[in-house]
Design a protein around this motif. Sequence first.
Motif, PDB file in Angstrom:
ATOM      1  N   TRP A   2       7.053  -8.570  -3.456  1.00  0.00           N
ATOM      2  CA  TRP A   2       7.084  -8.195  -2.045  1.00  0.00           C
ATOM      3  C   TRP A   2       8.511  -8.078  -1.535  1.00  0.00           C
ATOM      4  O   TRP A   2       8.840  -7.138  -0.807  1.00  0.00           O
ATOM      5  CB  TRP A   2       6.302  -9.226  -1.225  1.00  0.00           C
ATOM      6  CG  TRP A   2       6.290  -8.968   0.252  1.00  0.00           C
ATOM      7  CD1 TRP A   2       6.179  -7.755   0.878  1.00  0.00           C
ATOM      8  CD2 TRP A   2       6.393  -9.943   1.294  1.00  0.00           C
ATOM      9  NE1 TRP A   2       6.188  -7.919   2.252  1.00  0.00           N
ATOM     10  CE2 TRP A   2       6.317  -9.254   2.529  1.00  0.00           C
ATOM     11  CE3 TRP A   2       6.512 -11.337   1.293  1.00  0.00           C
ATOM     12  CZ2 TRP A   2       6.386  -9.917   3.752  1.00  0.00           C
ATOM     13  CZ3 TRP A   2       6.558 -11.989   2.513  1.00  0.00           C
ATOM     14  CH2 TRP A   2       6.500 -11.288   3.717  1.00  0.00           C
ATOM     15  N   LEU A   3       9.373  -9.003  -1.917  1.00  0.00           N
ATOM     16  CA  LEU A   3      10.743  -8.964  -1.431  1.00  0.00           C
ATOM     17  C   LEU A   3      11.488  -7.726  -1.923  1.00  0.00           C
ATOM     18  O   LEU A   3      12.485  -7.318  -1.314  1.00  0.00           O
ATOM     19  CB  LEU A   3      11.490 -10.229  -1.837  1.00  0.00           C
ATOM     20  CG  LEU A   3      10.963 -11.538  -1.234  1.00  0.00           C
ATOM     21  CD1 LEU A   3      11.925 -12.677  -1.531  1.00  0.00           C
ATOM     22  CD2 LEU A   3      10.734 -11.417   0.266  1.00  0.00           C
ATOM     23  N   ASP A   4      11.017  -7.114  -2.997  1.00  0.00           N
ATOM     24  CA  ASP A   4      11.639  -5.881  -3.485  1.00  0.00           C
ATOM     25  C   ASP A   4      11.197  -4.653  -2.693  1.00  0.00           C
ATOM     26  O   ASP A   4      11.897  -3.630  -2.701  1.00  0.00           O
ATOM     27  CB  ASP A   4      11.306  -5.660  -4.963  1.00  0.00           C
ATOM     28  CG  ASP A   4      12.084  -6.582  -5.892  1.00  0.00           C
ATOM     29  OD1 ASP A   4      13.188  -7.020  -5.507  1.00  0.00           O
ATOM     30  OD2 ASP A   4      11.597  -6.854  -6.998  1.00  0.00           O
ATOM     31  N   ILE A   5      10.046  -4.728  -2.015  1.00  0.00           N
ATOM     32  CA  ILE A   5       9.485  -3.540  -1.375  1.00  0.00           C
ATOM     33  C   ILE A   5       9.232  -3.722   0.122  1.00  0.00           C
ATOM     34  O   ILE A   5       8.753  -2.811   0.791  1.00  0.00           O
ATOM     35  CB  ILE A   5       8.163  -3.125  -2.049  1.00  0.00           C
ATOM     36  CG1 ILE A   5       7.119  -4.248  -1.915  1.00  0.00           C
ATOM     37  CG2 ILE A   5       8.395  -2.767  -3.515  1.00  0.00           C
ATOM     38  CD1 ILE A   5       5.744  -3.870  -2.424  1.00  0.00           C
ATOM     39  N   ALA A   6       9.538  -4.898   0.658  1.00  0.00           N
ATOM     40  CA  ALA A   6       9.180  -5.225   2.043  1.00  0.00           C
ATOM     41  C   ALA A   6       9.773  -4.217   3.024  1.00  0.00           C
ATOM     42  O   ALA A   6      10.905  -3.758   2.878  1.00  0.00           O
ATOM     43  CB  ALA A   6       9.668  -6.626   2.389  1.00  0.00           C
TER      44      ALA A   6
ATOM     45  N   GLY B  12       0.792  -1.213   0.000  1.00  0.00           N
ATOM     46  CA  GLY B  12       0.000   0.000   0.000  1.00  0.00           C
ATOM     47  C   GLY B  12       0.829   1.269   0.000  1.00  0.00           C
ATOM     48  O   GLY B  12       0.489   2.238  -0.687  1.00  0.00           O
ATOM     49  N   VAL B  13       1.926   1.291   0.757  1.00  0.00           N
ATOM     50  CA  VAL B  13       2.729   2.494   0.844  1.00  0.00           C
ATOM     51  C   VAL B  13       3.461   2.773  -0.468  1.00  0.00           C
ATOM     52  O   VAL B  13       3.911   3.895  -0.719  1.00  0.00           O
ATOM     53  CB  VAL B  13       3.717   2.386   2.030  1.00  0.00           C
ATOM     54  CG1 VAL B  13       4.934   1.543   1.676  1.00  0.00           C
ATOM     55  CG2 VAL B  13       4.135   3.762   2.530  1.00  0.00           C
ATOM     56  N   HIS B  14       3.527   1.756  -1.328  1.00  0.00           N
ATOM     57  CA  HIS B  14       4.085   1.942  -2.667  1.00  0.00           C
ATOM     58  C   HIS B  14       2.994   2.208  -3.712  1.00  0.00           C
ATOM     59  O   HIS B  14       3.264   2.215  -4.916  1.00  0.00           O
ATOM     60  CB  HIS B  14       4.900   0.711  -3.098  1.00  0.00           C
ATOM     61  CG  HIS B  14       6.273   0.651  -2.491  1.00  0.00           C
ATOM     62  ND1 HIS B  14       6.513   0.150  -1.232  1.00  0.00           N
ATOM     63  CD2 HIS B  14       7.479   1.054  -2.977  1.00  0.00           C
ATOM     64  CE1 HIS B  14       7.806   0.223  -0.975  1.00  0.00           C
ATOM     65  NE2 HIS B  14       8.404   0.769  -2.001  1.00  0.00           N
TER      66      HIS B  14
END
Length: 269
Positions: free
Chosen positions: A244-248, A176-178
């Motif tokens: 997800w692992l790119d933005i976690a 969401g924050v992305h």
Amino acid sequence: MSDPTRVFDDLREESEELDRLVAELRPEGWAFETPAARWTVAHQIAHLAWTDHSALLAVTDEEAFRALVEKALATPETFVDEGAQEGAAKTPAQLLADWRAGRTALLSALYAAPTGTRFPWYGPPMSAASMATGRLMETWAHGQDVADAVGVVRPPTDRLRHVVRIGVRARDFAFGVHGLTPPSEEFRVELRAPSGEGELWVYGPEDAPQRVTGPALDFCLLVTQRAHRSDLAVEAVGADADQWLDIAQAFAGPPGAGRPPKPKEGDGQ
């Protein structure tokens, strides 16, 4: 209802481990640059002391905490750095004493908090256990910055289970924050515990088609953005899990810049 005492005890132990590391530093060691841009070891400890104080007010003085929130809303881009800078200007002895006193007072307040009470925070209200879990995550993450600055390798402990839990639970927040829509399906997360002996920390349905696996330590470094994904042994199956692992991130607020990948041998650096 689970007993929150365990996370309180783990927060105390995590803080004491970092305390032992910085207490041994010479005064010049507090000025060492850490991987966080423009933050020294002193800034890292000052930030922890400042946030512990904020948490203590949230637990014990809601009106004073509201004043802090109003200040943060007035200067959203600078209030964190300003708090760290103010503390870092103290002598190392005074800063260490203030951090010790503040975290001790916070732990006492958390232990004494009535079961079921929720306290205000910069995001949604939190229980005493959630407050302690967040403080442990930050203590470990900023402690990693300190360890990197002074060239110490910290053996991982099973206290990382609390950091893992935040990271997994923050999955939808990270999307969401992305500005991305969170996946509708749960992922299976299987992480190897630091204690070894084949123990796995697992989340999500066993038959979920999208999965994340790897060492718990690497996952924690990823979600606290203390290392670049390419330098970690965390793997994903499925497009959404891979994204997800790119933005976690396990922390509240806007996405962080993260850390660059380590230079590879032969790349000219």
